[in-house]
Design a protein around this motif. Structure first.
Motif, PDB file in Angstrom:
ATOM      1  N   LEU A 298       0.819  -1.212   0.000  1.00 13.42           N
ATOM      2  CA  LEU A 298       0.000   0.000   0.000  1.00 13.42           C
ATOM      3  C   LEU A 298       0.853   1.263   0.000  1.00 13.42           C
ATOM      4  CD1 LEU A 298      -2.845  -1.016   2.487  1.00 13.42           C
ATOM      5  CD2 LEU A 298      -2.934  -0.939  -0.015  1.00 13.42           C
ATOM      6  N   ASP A 299       2.054   1.203   0.590  1.00 13.88           N
ATOM      7  CA  ASP A 299       2.910   2.388   0.630  1.00 13.88           C
ATOM      8  C   ASP A 299       3.924   2.420  -0.511  1.00 13.88           C
ATOM      9  OD1 ASP A 299       4.338   0.248   1.612  1.00 13.88           O
ATOM     10  OD2 ASP A 299       5.221   1.318   3.316  1.00 13.88           O
ATOM     11  N   THR A 300       3.810   1.472  -1.453  1.00 13.20           N
ATOM     12  CA  THR A 300       4.723   1.469  -2.601  1.00 13.20           C
ATOM     13  C   THR A 300       3.911   1.404  -3.902  1.00 13.20           C
ATOM     14  OG1 THR A 300       5.018  -0.947  -2.349  1.00 13.20           O
ATOM     15  CG2 THR A 300       6.667   0.496  -1.330  1.00 13.20           C
ATOM     16  N   ILE A 301       3.604   0.224  -4.374  1.00 11.78           N
ATOM     17  CA  ILE A 301       2.915   0.057  -5.656  1.00 11.78           C
ATOM     18  C   ILE A 301       1.596   0.826  -5.704  1.00 11.78           C
ATOM     19  CG2 ILE A 301       1.642  -1.647  -7.038  1.00 11.78           C
ATOM     20  CD1 ILE A 301       3.897  -3.624  -6.409  1.00 11.78           C
ATOM     21  N   TYR A 302       0.877   0.873  -4.594  1.00 13.11           N
ATOM     22  CA  TYR A 302      -0.431   1.522  -4.577  1.00 13.11           C
ATOM     23  C   TYR A 302      -0.368   2.957  -4.043  1.00 13.11           C
ATOM     24  CZ  TYR A 302      -2.043  -3.164  -5.605  1.00 13.11           C
ATOM     25  OH  TYR A 302      -2.241  -4.397  -6.206  1.00 13.11           O
ATOM     26  N   GLN A 303       0.822   3.475  -3.839  1.00 17.36           N
ATOM     27  CA  GLN A 303       1.021   4.854  -3.404  1.00 17.36           C
ATOM     28  C   GLN A 303       1.486   5.671  -4.609  1.00 17.36           C
ATOM     29  OE1 GLN A 303       1.168   8.188  -2.287  1.00 17.36           O
ATOM     30  NE2 GLN A 303       0.638   6.950  -0.487  1.00 17.36           N
ATOM     31  N   THR A 304       0.621   6.559  -5.067  1.00 16.47           N
ATOM     32  CA  THR A 304       0.884   7.292  -6.308  1.00 16.47           C
ATOM     33  C   THR A 304       2.185   8.087  -6.256  1.00 16.47           C
ATOM     34  OG1 THR A 304      -1.472   7.435  -6.822  1.00 16.47           O
ATOM     35  CG2 THR A 304      -0.029   9.051  -7.878  1.00 16.47           C
ATOM     36  N   ASN A 305       2.467   8.748  -5.154  1.00 13.33           N
ATOM     37  CA  ASN A 305       3.690   9.550  -5.067  1.00 13.33           C
ATOM     38  C   ASN A 305       4.937   8.687  -5.191  1.00 13.33           C
ATOM     39  OD1 ASN A 305       2.161  11.854  -4.720  1.00 13.33           O
ATOM     40  ND2 ASN A 305       2.313  11.842  -2.482  1.00 13.33           N
ATOM     41  N   TRP A 306       4.912   7.515  -4.594  1.00 13.42           N
ATOM     42  CA  TRP A 306       6.064   6.601  -4.672  1.00 13.42           C
ATOM     43  C   TRP A 306       6.274   6.157  -6.119  1.00 13.42           C
ATOM     44  CZ3 TRP A 306       6.962   1.475  -6.072  1.00 13.42           C
ATOM     45  CH2 TRP A 306       8.146   0.878  -5.593  1.00 13.42           C
ATOM     46  N   VAL A 307       5.206   5.794  -6.790  1.00 11.22           N
ATOM     47  CA  VAL A 307       5.306   5.346  -8.183  1.00 11.22           C
ATOM     48  C   VAL A 307       5.822   6.472  -9.065  1.00 11.22           C
ATOM     49  CG1 VAL A 307       4.008   4.531 -10.179  1.00 11.22           C
ATOM     50  CG2 VAL A 307       3.501   3.600  -7.907  1.00 11.22           C
ATOM     51  N   GLN A 308       5.281   7.667  -8.923  1.00  2.86           N
ATOM     52  CA  GLN A 308       5.702   8.788  -9.762  1.00  2.86           C
ATOM     53  C   GLN A 308       7.173   9.123  -9.549  1.00  2.86           C
ATOM     54  OE1 GLN A 308       2.642  11.543  -8.434  1.00  2.86           O
ATOM     55  NE2 GLN A 308       1.712  11.551 -10.483  1.00  2.86           N
ATOM     56  N   ALA A 309       7.615   9.082  -8.304  1.00  2.00           N
ATOM     57  CA  ALA A 309       8.993   9.455  -8.004  1.00  2.00           C
ATOM     58  C   ALA A 309      10.001   8.481  -8.604  1.00  2.00           C
ATOM     59  CB  ALA A 309       9.186   9.536  -6.485  1.00  2.00           C
ATOM     60  N   LEU A 310       9.654   7.196  -8.668  1.00  2.00           N
ATOM     61  CA  LEU A 310      10.611   6.186  -9.127  1.00  2.00           C
ATOM     62  C   LEU A 310      10.427   5.796 -10.585  1.00  2.00           C
ATOM     63  CD1 LEU A 310      10.699   3.814  -6.026  1.00  2.00           C
ATOM     64  CD2 LEU A 310      12.477   5.398  -6.763  1.00  2.00           C
ATOM     65  N   TYR A 311       9.200   5.881 -11.109  1.00  2.00           N
ATOM     66  CA  TYR A 311       8.917   5.350 -12.441  1.00  2.00           C
ATOM     67  C   TYR A 311       8.256   6.358 -13.382  1.00  2.00           C
ATOM     68  CZ  TYR A 311       9.670   1.053  -9.799  1.00  2.00           C
ATOM     69  OH  TYR A 311      10.196   0.079  -8.985  1.00  2.00           O
ATOM     70  N   GLY A 312       7.824   7.497 -12.849  1.00  2.00           N
ATOM     71  CA  GLY A 312       7.165   8.491 -13.680  1.00  2.00           C
ATOM     72  C   GLY A 312       5.683   8.219 -13.858  1.00  2.00           C
ATOM     73  N   ASP A 313       5.008   9.148 -14.506  1.00  2.00           N
ATOM     74  CA  ASP A 313       3.554   9.053 -14.669  1.00  2.00           C
ATOM     75  C   ASP A 313       3.135   7.883 -15.553  1.00  2.00           C
ATOM     76  OD1 ASP A 313       3.090  11.232 -13.046  1.00  2.00           O
ATOM     77  OD2 ASP A 313       3.059  12.666 -14.711  1.00  2.00           O
ATOM     78  N   ASP A 314       4.017   7.455 -16.466  1.00  2.00           N
ATOM     79  CA  ASP A 314       3.647   6.370 -17.382  1.00  2.00           C
ATOM     80  C   ASP A 314       3.287   5.092 -16.641  1.00  2.00           C
ATOM     81  OD1 ASP A 314       4.002   7.999 -19.525  1.00  2.00           O
ATOM     82  OD2 ASP A 314       5.938   7.188 -20.129  1.00  2.00           O
ATOM     83  N   ALA A 315       3.918   4.867 -15.485  1.00  7.32           N
ATOM     84  CA  ALA A 315       3.644   3.644 -14.725  1.00  7.32           C
ATOM     85  C   ALA A 315       2.247   3.638 -14.120  1.00  7.32           C
ATOM     86  CB  ALA A 315       4.688   3.468 -13.618  1.00  7.32           C
ATOM     87  N   LEU A 316       1.584   4.796 -14.119  1.00 10.17           N
ATOM     88  CA  LEU A 316       0.231   4.876 -13.574  1.00 10.17           C
ATOM     89  C   LEU A 316      -0.822   4.587 -14.628  1.00 10.17           C
ATOM     90  CD1 LEU A 316       0.652   8.114 -11.435  1.00 10.17           C
ATOM     91  CD2 LEU A 316       0.654   5.754 -10.612  1.00 10.17           C
ATOM     92  N   ALA A 317      -0.405   4.496 -15.896  1.00  9.44           N
ATOM     93  CA  ALA A 317      -1.355   4.248 -16.975  1.00  9.44           C
ATOM     94  C   ALA A 317      -1.844   2.810 -16.935  1.00  9.44           C
ATOM     95  CB  ALA A 317      -0.702   4.541 -18.321  1.00  9.44           C
ATOM     96  N   ALA A 318      -3.011   2.585 -17.517  1.00  7.42           N
ATOM     97  CA  ALA A 318      -3.525   1.217 -17.619  1.00  7.42           C
ATOM     98  C   ALA A 318      -2.652   0.421 -18.579  1.00  7.42           C
ATOM     99  CB  ALA A 318      -4.963   1.244 -18.115  1.00  7.42           C
ATOM    100  N   PRO A 319      -2.597  -0.891 -18.429  1.00  6.32           N
ATOM    101  CA  PRO A 319      -1.866  -1.714 -19.395  1.00  6.32           C
ATOM    102  C   PRO A 319      -2.363  -1.458 -20.805  1.00  6.32           C
ATOM    103  CG  PRO A 319      -2.526  -3.029 -17.494  1.00  6.32           C
ATOM    104  CD  PRO A 319      -3.212  -1.693 -17.369  1.00  6.32           C
TER     105      PRO A 319
END
Length: 332
Positions: A298-319
């Motif tokens: 919940l504090d990594t893969i499902y935490q938007t800020n963590w994802v954006q900081a490490l992988y960028g906005d593209d990682a938040l897109a649907a497959p």
């Protein structure tokens, strides 16, 4: 109605999710997270502990020690608590905070390694620390999930037969790899089955399991920075590598349908969907093993800020489309 006296007596073995409505390809996902340890690692932990007890290696005076990125540590913490053993888990800075807190809540001591050890990386540093512990006091018992054959035997005796019982026409089995215990136990069992089953290992990009150079991996669970001693590639038909951004996309896509799975499961599903998209699947019966659930992420893969900081906005897109990303497949 199950009635148990110790937590390791319960494990849901026969639950599958049909992923075709979510991804457009037929795939049955075997859910291994419904036990008190929350992952498939309960099987290996139970087998290793009970085997060590039978052999006399583990006694009333022993102190259990093990290296784990998370899930095995939780499973051993639970078993150690139920049996009265002290337990020290040696992990590293990638271990999720919730996982560390869970182990401590169960009474375990958690030692976090933060500096890499040469080519072995953080894993090498963890193993060096364990060697030092064992050399300092003979009460320490290191089960060594990386070299312990009971790791794969747990899946030879339990996981593989359960899948065969549920899917007697199984054609292809997707298995995530770390220590390769699940992979080797299932692959060995199906090698002697009445019909051929294609064994596809799913690894993370940045893992060195199949000879690739080690690279950055921020999601614990699958992958290793060195070749696992348990691995025998003659049992593996193919290996698929998945970038962590695709793991995240897949986990979050599943969550939008109400299924909160962990990072290891997201990697396996992503790799499986990539493989299925490149093959003729007409009449195929494919199964994938989901090692874990998602609460610990919940504090990594499902935490938007963590994802954006490490992988960028593209990682938040649907497959992309109805498929799960850009994993690439090669021979192992």
């Amino acid at each position: 109605m199950p009635v148990i006296t110790v937590p390791q007596e319960f494990n849901e073995e026969d639950l599958y999710v049909d992923l075709e409505p979510m991804f457009g390809h037929r795939l049955f996902l075997k859910c291994e997270g419904f036990n008190f340890a929350g992952s498939i690692k309960l099987k290996a932990a139970t087998e290793m502990v009970e085997s060590a007890e039978r052999s006399g290696t583990l006694t009333r005076d022993s102190i259990l020690v093990e290296s784990s990125s998370g899930n095995l540590g939780v499973a051993l913490s639970m078993i150690a608590a139920s049996k009265g053993y002290p337990f020290i888990c040696v992990t590293d800075s990638r271990c999720n905070l919730s996982t560390r807190l869970m182990m401590e809540a169960l009474g375990s001591q958690v030692h976090v390694v933060s500096e890499e050890k040469g080519a072995g990386g953080l894993l090498g540093a963890r193993l060096d620390y364990l060697r030092g512990l064992c050399a300092s006091d003979d009460r320490y018992v290191w089960l060594s999930q990386y070299t312990n054959a009971d790791n794969w035997r747990a899946h030879y005796f339990r996981t593989a037969p359960a899948i065969a019982h549920s899917f007697p026409q199984l054609d292809v089995l997707f298995i995530g790899v770390g220590t390769t215990g699940t992979l080797m136990g299932c692959a060995r069992w199906f090698r002697g089955w009445h019909r051929p089953v294609r064994i596809v290992a799913v690894d993370s990009v940045g893992s060195a399991i199949f000879g690739d150079p080690p690279g950055r991996r921020m999601i614990p669970g699958l992958g290793m920075s060195m070749r696992p001693p348990l691995l025998d590639e003659t049992y593996v038909d193919e290996a698929v590598r998945v970038v962590e951004a695709d793991t995240i996309r897949t986990c979050r896509h599943l969550a939008k349908r109400g299924f909160l799975f962990g990072g290891s499961t997201g990697t396996v599903v992503s790799g499986a969907m990539s493989w299925l998209a490149r093959h003729d699947t007409d009449g195929l019966t494919p199964v994938a093993i989901a090692p874990d659930l998602g609460e610990r992420y919940l504090d990594t893969i499902y935490q938007t800020n963590w994802v954006q900081a490490l992988y960028g906005d593209d990682a938040l897109a649907a497959p992309a489309g109805s498929e799960a990303g850009s994993a690439r497949g090669t021979a192992p």
